[in-house]
Motif scaffolding. Structure first.
Motif, PDB file in Angstrom:
ATOM      1  N   TRP A  95       0.822  -1.216   0.000  1.00  0.00           N
ATOM      2  CA  TRP A  95       0.000   0.000   0.000  1.00  0.00           C
ATOM      3  C   TRP A  95       0.853   1.261   0.000  1.00  0.00           C
ATOM      4  O   TRP A  95       0.522   2.243  -0.661  1.00  0.00           O
ATOM      5  CB  TRP A  95      -0.957   0.010   1.199  1.00  0.00           C
ATOM      6  N   THR A  96       1.941   1.221   0.766  1.00  0.00           N
ATOM      7  CA  THR A  96       2.810   2.397   0.835  1.00  0.00           C
ATOM      8  C   THR A  96       3.283   2.803  -0.558  1.00  0.00           C
ATOM      9  O   THR A  96       3.207   3.972  -0.935  1.00  0.00           O
ATOM     10  CB  THR A  96       4.018   2.104   1.749  1.00  0.00           C
ATOM     11  N   ALA A  97       3.748   1.833  -1.318  1.00  0.00           N
ATOM     12  CA  ALA A  97       4.245   2.132  -2.664  1.00  0.00           C
ATOM     13  C   ALA A  97       3.127   2.691  -3.552  1.00  0.00           C
ATOM     14  O   ALA A  97       3.341   3.625  -4.328  1.00  0.00           O
ATOM     15  CB  ALA A  97       4.858   0.883  -3.291  1.00  0.00           C
ATOM     16  N   LEU A  98       1.935   2.123  -3.430  1.00  0.00           N
ATOM     17  CA  LEU A  98       0.824   2.596  -4.273  1.00  0.00           C
ATOM     18  C   LEU A  98       0.344   3.992  -3.843  1.00  0.00           C
ATOM     19  O   LEU A  98      -0.051   4.804  -4.685  1.00  0.00           O
ATOM     20  CB  LEU A  98      -0.324   1.578  -4.257  1.00  0.00           C
ATOM     21  N   ILE A  99       0.416   4.301  -2.553  1.00  0.00           N
ATOM     22  CA  ILE A  99       0.082   5.653  -2.080  1.00  0.00           C
ATOM     23  C   ILE A  99       1.081   6.660  -2.657  1.00  0.00           C
ATOM     24  O   ILE A  99       0.699   7.717  -3.162  1.00  0.00           O
ATOM     25  CB  ILE A  99       0.079   5.715  -0.531  1.00  0.00           C
ATOM     26  N   LEU A 100       2.364   6.311  -2.596  1.00  0.00           N
ATOM     27  CA  LEU A 100       3.397   7.216  -3.137  1.00  0.00           C
ATOM     28  C   LEU A 100       3.161   7.440  -4.641  1.00  0.00           C
ATOM     29  O   LEU A 100       3.265   8.558  -5.135  1.00  0.00           O
ATOM     30  CB  LEU A 100       4.799   6.656  -2.890  1.00  0.00           C
ATOM     31  N   ARG A 101       2.835   6.366  -5.345  1.00  0.00           N
ATOM     32  CA  ARG A 101       2.514   6.491  -6.774  1.00  0.00           C
ATOM     33  C   ARG A 101       1.384   7.506  -6.987  1.00  0.00           C
ATOM     34  O   ARG A 101       1.487   8.394  -7.825  1.00  0.00           O
ATOM     35  CB  ARG A 101       2.081   5.137  -7.349  1.00  0.00           C
ATOM     36  N   LEU A 117       3.837   7.390   6.964  1.00  0.00           N
ATOM     37  CA  LEU A 117       4.575   8.185   5.974  1.00  0.00           C
ATOM     38  C   LEU A 117       4.850   9.597   6.500  1.00  0.00           C
ATOM     39  O   LEU A 117       5.905  10.170   6.227  1.00  0.00           O
ATOM     40  CB  LEU A 117       3.793   8.252   4.653  1.00  0.00           C
ATOM     41  N   GLU A 118       3.914  10.139   7.271  1.00  0.00           N
ATOM     42  CA  GLU A 118       4.113  11.462   7.867  1.00  0.00           C
ATOM     43  C   GLU A 118       5.238  11.403   8.915  1.00  0.00           C
ATOM     44  O   GLU A 118       6.113  12.273   8.946  1.00  0.00           O
ATOM     45  CB  GLU A 118       2.794  11.925   8.508  1.00  0.00           C
ATOM     46  N   LEU A 119       5.208  10.347   9.706  1.00  0.00           N
ATOM     47  CA  LEU A 119       6.235  10.121  10.735  1.00  0.00           C
ATOM     48  C   LEU A 119       7.631  10.024  10.108  1.00  0.00           C
ATOM     49  O   LEU A 119       8.606  10.560  10.646  1.00  0.00           O
ATOM     50  CB  LEU A 119       5.899   8.821  11.473  1.00  0.00           C
ATOM     51  N   ILE A 147       7.888  11.555   4.762  1.00  0.00           N
ATOM     52  CA  ILE A 147       7.747  11.220   3.339  1.00  0.00           C
ATOM     53  C   ILE A 147       6.586  12.014   2.749  1.00  0.00           C
ATOM     54  O   ILE A 147       6.593  12.386   1.586  1.00  0.00           O
ATOM     55  CB  ILE A 147       7.452   9.705   3.157  1.00  0.00           C
ATOM     56  N   VAL A 148       5.561  12.232   3.565  1.00  0.00           N
ATOM     57  CA  VAL A 148       4.439  13.086   3.153  1.00  0.00           C
ATOM     58  C   VAL A 148       4.178  14.139   4.231  1.00  0.00           C
ATOM     59  O   VAL A 148       4.543  13.950   5.400  1.00  0.00           O
ATOM     60  CB  VAL A 148       3.107  12.299   2.911  1.00  0.00           C
ATOM     61  N   ILE A 195      12.538   4.792  -7.867  1.00  0.00           N
ATOM     62  CA  ILE A 195      12.386   3.395  -7.431  1.00  0.00           C
ATOM     63  C   ILE A 195      11.052   2.837  -7.943  1.00  0.00           C
ATOM     64  O   ILE A 195      10.996   1.746  -8.507  1.00  0.00           O
ATOM     65  CB  ILE A 195      12.423   3.294  -5.887  1.00  0.00           C
ATOM     66  N   LEU A 196       9.999   3.638  -7.762  1.00  0.00           N
ATOM     67  CA  LEU A 196       8.669   3.191  -8.209  1.00  0.00           C
ATOM     68  C   LEU A 196       8.644   3.000  -9.721  1.00  0.00           C
ATOM     69  O   LEU A 196       8.065   2.041 -10.234  1.00  0.00           O
ATOM     70  CB  LEU A 196       7.602   4.210  -7.804  1.00  0.00           C
TER      71      LEU A 196
END
Lengths: 105, 105
Positions: B24-30, B61-63, B66-67, B93-94
């Motif tokens: 999920w993390t990778a897809l959120i970043l995308r 991600l906020e912690l 990253i966002v 990377i993505l």
């Protein structure tokens, strides 16, 4: 889900994450970069992985045709794991990940 | 663990995987590549994610810086998530992951 600048086609990223979306998987691929490794060599290098987890990860990588498992008829029997072409194609991703870590960790 | 061709320093890859080692993390970043997004936009794009998981991933991600989360004093209140520089540095990377998927999926 929508394709955007990252994906040409919807689902490309998910498809890679099905293989790589696991910490141990990425570290196993890293360790196989140097050449074929035995189970015990991977276990030693990965330090805190359980034999059960390592075995599951390797079976999964074999299933996805990322590594091949080769049996040598020796005494005691020897088993080696090697990256396939699909597996070697992960190396630019791992390198980019390690570069991120080097810059931001 | 040993550093090799992938890592200049031991632990670089692990440090990136602490953030990215989750589908999920990778897809959120995308999804944040295109620009700031609201919670409901991410929820809609990711389709099968639970609100609880999305909320946990975003907090994480906020912690990790990253966002960033920006609150707008509107009615109803609006919250937007935006990639930081650390977050934008995940994009190569993505992209490499999506390219692997396009070639091998």
């Amino acid at each position: 889900m929508n394709a955007n600048a990252i994906e040409q086609t919807e689902g490309c990223l998910s498809s890679c994450l099905q293989v790589l979306g696991n910490k141990w998987t990425a570290l196993i691929l890293r360790d196989l970069t140097d050449g074929p490794k035995r189970f015990t060599e991977l276990e030693k290098s990965l330090e805190t992985i359980s034999p059960r987890s390592l075995s599951q990860r390797l079976d999964d990588l074999e299933l996805h045709k990322i590594v091949t498992k080769k049996h040598f008829a020796e005494s005691p029997p020897r088993v080696e794991y090697t990256l396939t072409e699909r597996g070697r194609d992960f190396l630019p991703i791992l390198k980019a990940m390690a570069d991120w870590g080097a810059k931001h960790a």
